[in-house]
Motif scaffolding. Structure first.
Motif, PDB file in Angstrom:
ATOM      1  N   ALA A  15     -96.901 -50.271  36.262  1.00  0.00           N
ATOM      2  CA  ALA A  15     -97.412 -48.955  36.712  1.00  0.00           C
ATOM      3  C   ALA A  15     -96.319 -47.960  36.794  1.00  0.00           C
ATOM      4  CB  ALA A  15     -97.893 -49.093  38.502  1.00  0.00           C
ATOM      5  N   ALA A  16     -94.865 -48.210  36.902  1.00  0.00           N
ATOM      6  CA  ALA A  16     -93.929 -47.379  36.829  1.00  0.00           C
ATOM      7  C   ALA A  16     -93.664 -46.833  35.324  1.00  0.00           C
ATOM      8  CB  ALA A  16     -92.842 -48.189  37.292  1.00  0.00           C
ATOM      9  N   GLY A  17     -93.986 -47.766  34.557  1.00  0.00           N
ATOM     10  CA  GLY A  17     -94.022 -47.239  33.027  1.00  0.00           C
ATOM     11  C   GLY A  17     -94.978 -46.448  32.499  1.00  0.00           C
ATOM     12  N   ALA A  18     -96.099 -46.475  33.197  1.00  0.00           N
ATOM     13  CA  ALA A  18     -97.328 -45.972  32.950  1.00  0.00           C
ATOM     14  C   ALA A  18     -96.923 -44.275  33.418  1.00  0.00           C
ATOM     15  CB  ALA A  18     -98.602 -46.181  33.506  1.00  0.00           C
ATOM     16  N   ALA A  19     -96.583 -44.079  34.781  1.00  0.00           N
ATOM     17  CA  ALA A  19     -96.280 -42.888  35.243  1.00  0.00           C
ATOM     18  C   ALA A  19     -95.201 -42.106  34.629  1.00  0.00           C
ATOM     19  CB  ALA A  19     -95.987 -43.377  36.761  1.00  0.00           C
ATOM     20  N   ARG A  20     -94.159 -42.864  33.992  1.00  0.00           N
ATOM     21  CA  ARG A  20     -93.059 -42.383  33.448  1.00  0.00           C
ATOM     22  C   ARG A  20     -93.641 -41.803  32.071  1.00  0.00           C
ATOM     23  NH1 ARG A  20     -89.768 -46.475  32.487  1.00  0.00           N
ATOM     24  NH2 ARG A  20     -89.362 -46.694  34.531  1.00  0.00           N
ATOM     25  N   ALA A  21     -94.507 -42.535  31.657  1.00  0.00           N
ATOM     26  CA  ALA A  21     -95.232 -42.341  29.985  1.00  0.00           C
ATOM     27  C   ALA A  21     -96.228 -40.961  30.301  1.00  0.00           C
ATOM     28  CB  ALA A  21     -95.868 -43.177  29.403  1.00  0.00           C
ATOM     29  N   ALA A  22     -96.799 -40.742  31.567  1.00  0.00           N
ATOM     30  CA  ALA A  22     -97.337 -39.773  31.698  1.00  0.00           C
ATOM     31  C   ALA A  22     -96.730 -38.468  31.777  1.00  0.00           C
ATOM     32  CB  ALA A  22     -98.375 -40.058  33.072  1.00  0.00           C
ATOM     33  N   ASP A  23     -95.394 -38.769  32.564  1.00  0.00           N
ATOM     34  CA  ASP A  23     -94.615 -37.614  32.674  1.00  0.00           C
ATOM     35  C   ASP A  23     -93.818 -37.081  31.402  1.00  0.00           C
ATOM     36  OD1 ASP A  23     -95.122 -37.704  35.264  1.00  0.00           O
ATOM     37  OD2 ASP A  23     -93.196 -38.596  35.987  1.00  0.00           O
ATOM     38  N   THR A  24     -93.920 -37.772  30.378  1.00  0.00           N
ATOM     39  CA  THR A  24     -93.070 -37.514  29.337  1.00  0.00           C
ATOM     40  C   THR A  24     -94.095 -37.263  27.980  1.00  0.00           C
ATOM     41  OG1 THR A  24     -92.931 -39.794  28.557  1.00  0.00           O
ATOM     42  CG2 THR A  24     -91.097 -38.826  29.792  1.00  0.00           C
ATOM     43  N   ALA A  25     -95.468 -37.101  28.354  1.00  0.00           N
ATOM     44  CA  ALA A  25     -96.641 -36.892  27.324  1.00  0.00           C
ATOM     45  C   ALA A  25     -96.072 -35.618  26.536  1.00  0.00           C
ATOM     46  CB  ALA A  25     -97.773 -36.582  28.089  1.00  0.00           C
ATOM     47  N   PRO A  26     -96.255 -35.505  25.421  1.00  0.00           N
ATOM     48  CA  PRO A  26     -95.572 -34.219  24.556  1.00  0.00           C
ATOM     49  C   PRO A  26     -96.451 -33.051  24.611  1.00  0.00           C
ATOM     50  CG  PRO A  26     -96.866 -36.036  23.125  1.00  0.00           C
ATOM     51  CD  PRO A  26     -96.655 -36.583  24.409  1.00  0.00           C
ATOM     52  N   VAL A  27     -97.598 -33.097  24.958  1.00  0.00           N
ATOM     53  CA  VAL A  27     -98.590 -32.204  25.440  1.00  0.00           C
ATOM     54  C   VAL A  27     -98.997 -32.054  26.611  1.00  0.00           C
ATOM     55  CG1 VAL A  27    -100.670 -30.895  24.257  1.00  0.00           C
ATOM     56  CG2 VAL A  27     -98.951 -32.039  22.785  1.00  0.00           C
ATOM     57  N   LYS A  28     -98.955 -30.965  27.270  1.00  0.00           N
ATOM     58  CA  LYS A  28     -99.575 -30.726  28.694  1.00  0.00           C
ATOM     59  C   LYS A  28    -100.740 -29.688  28.459  1.00  0.00           C
ATOM     60  CE  LYS A  28     -95.081 -31.978  30.784  1.00  0.00           C
ATOM     61  NZ  LYS A  28     -95.411 -33.298  30.690  1.00  0.00           N
ATOM     62  N   ALA A  29    -101.632 -29.813  29.663  1.00  0.00           N
ATOM     63  CA  ALA A  29    -102.499 -28.550  29.469  1.00  0.00           C
ATOM     64  C   ALA A  29    -102.769 -27.886  30.911  1.00  0.00           C
ATOM     65  CB  ALA A  29    -103.873 -29.387  29.192  1.00  0.00           C
ATOM     66  N   ALA A  30    -103.131 -26.776  31.014  1.00  0.00           N
ATOM     67  CA  ALA A  30    -103.158 -25.959  32.040  1.00  0.00           C
ATOM     68  C   ALA A  30    -104.051 -24.958  32.198  1.00  0.00           C
ATOM     69  CB  ALA A  30    -101.512 -25.273  32.547  1.00  0.00           C
ATOM     70  N   ASP A  31    -104.771 -24.654  33.365  1.00  0.00           N
ATOM     71  CA  ASP A  31    -105.448 -23.441  33.409  1.00  0.00           C
ATOM     72  C   ASP A  31    -106.845 -23.726  32.746  1.00  0.00           C
ATOM     73  OD1 ASP A  31    -103.910 -22.143  35.365  1.00  0.00           O
ATOM     74  OD2 ASP A  31    -102.742 -21.213  33.442  1.00  0.00           O
ATOM     75  N   GLY A  32    -107.432 -25.030  32.831  1.00  0.00           N
ATOM     76  CA  GLY A  32    -108.517 -25.220  32.119  1.00  0.00           C
ATOM     77  C   GLY A  32    -109.818 -24.627  32.722  1.00  0.00           C
ATOM     78  N   TRP A  33    -110.767 -24.010  32.046  1.00  0.00           N
ATOM     79  CA  TRP A  33    -111.960 -23.465  32.610  1.00  0.00           C
ATOM     80  C   TRP A  33    -113.127 -23.601  31.484  1.00  0.00           C
ATOM     81  CZ3 TRP A  33    -114.152 -18.541  31.499  1.00  0.00           C
ATOM     82  CH2 TRP A  33    -113.407 -17.660  30.857  1.00  0.00           C
ATOM     83  N   LEU A  34    -114.417 -23.391  32.011  1.00  0.00           N
ATOM     84  CA  LEU A  34    -115.426 -23.282  30.907  1.00  0.00           C
ATOM     85  C   LEU A  34    -116.577 -22.228  31.357  1.00  0.00           C
ATOM     86  CD1 LEU A  34    -117.285 -25.327  29.166  1.00  0.00           C
ATOM     87  CD2 LEU A  34    -118.048 -26.464  31.656  1.00  0.00           C
ATOM     88  N   ARG A  35    -116.743 -21.360  30.524  1.00  0.00           N
ATOM     89  CA  ARG A  35    -117.725 -20.458  30.844  1.00  0.00           C
ATOM     90  C   ARG A  35    -119.423 -21.110  30.746  1.00  0.00           C
ATOM     91  NH1 ARG A  35    -116.493 -15.724  27.345  1.00  0.00           N
ATOM     92  NH2 ARG A  35    -115.215 -15.082  28.787  1.00  0.00           N
TER      93      ARG A  35
END
Length: 150
Positions: A15-35
């Motif tokens: 679980a600690a390794g998965a959390a660290r991997a998620a924090d270091t993901a190379p691409v992050k997404a923000a402000d997602g919306w759908l019309r």
């Protein structure tokens, strides 16, 4: 150490390794919306991507369990005429931000599997050129929306 204790310790390490991997993901997404458009008309999805890595990547596909089909498109205007075309990939340069926004890149979601109305959340999973996937939550907004919060 009992097998139960060993299993618990292993679970904590994973679980600690998965959390660290998620924090270091190379691409992050923000402000997602759908019309959301009326009835079964296609919906346009928008989000801002940030490539935090030192290597060039691309978004190569999208899919959603809420829609039968998801395609990446780019809108443009040439000679006063608006057009929209499907694209095979969207480049994500190193240390750069790329916005899917009205009038540019977007994910076109077709044939909703259920009614989607403003206020709902839809998940779209984007696939990157390195094979990684990025699930992104998009907030459904009315047809006249121009952004995630207006």
């Amino acid at each position: 150490m009992t097998i139960r204790s060993l299993a618990f310790a292993l679970t904590l390490v994973l679980a600690a390794g998965a959390a660290r991997a998620a924090d270091t993901a190379p691409v992050k997404a923000a402000d997602g919306w759908l019309r959301v458009l009326p009835g079964s008309l296609p919906a346009g999805g928008y989000v801002t991507f940030e490539n935090t890595s030192d290597r060039a990547l691309s978004i190569v596909s999208a899919q959603s369990g809420d829609y039968a089909d998801a395609m990446i498109h780019r809108s443009s205007t040439e000679g006063g005429m608006g057009r929209m075309e499907m694209v095979d990939s969207v480049p994500l340069p190193p240390k750069a931000t790329v916005a899917f926004a009205p009038g540019g890149y977007h994910v076109m979601l077709m044939q909703p599997k259920h009614s989607v109305k403003p206020g709902d959340t839809v998940t779209v999973t984007f696939t990157l050129s390195d094979g990684e996937t990025l699930p992104v939550k998009l907030l459904a907004r009315p047809a006249n929306a121009n952004g995630p919060k207006d």
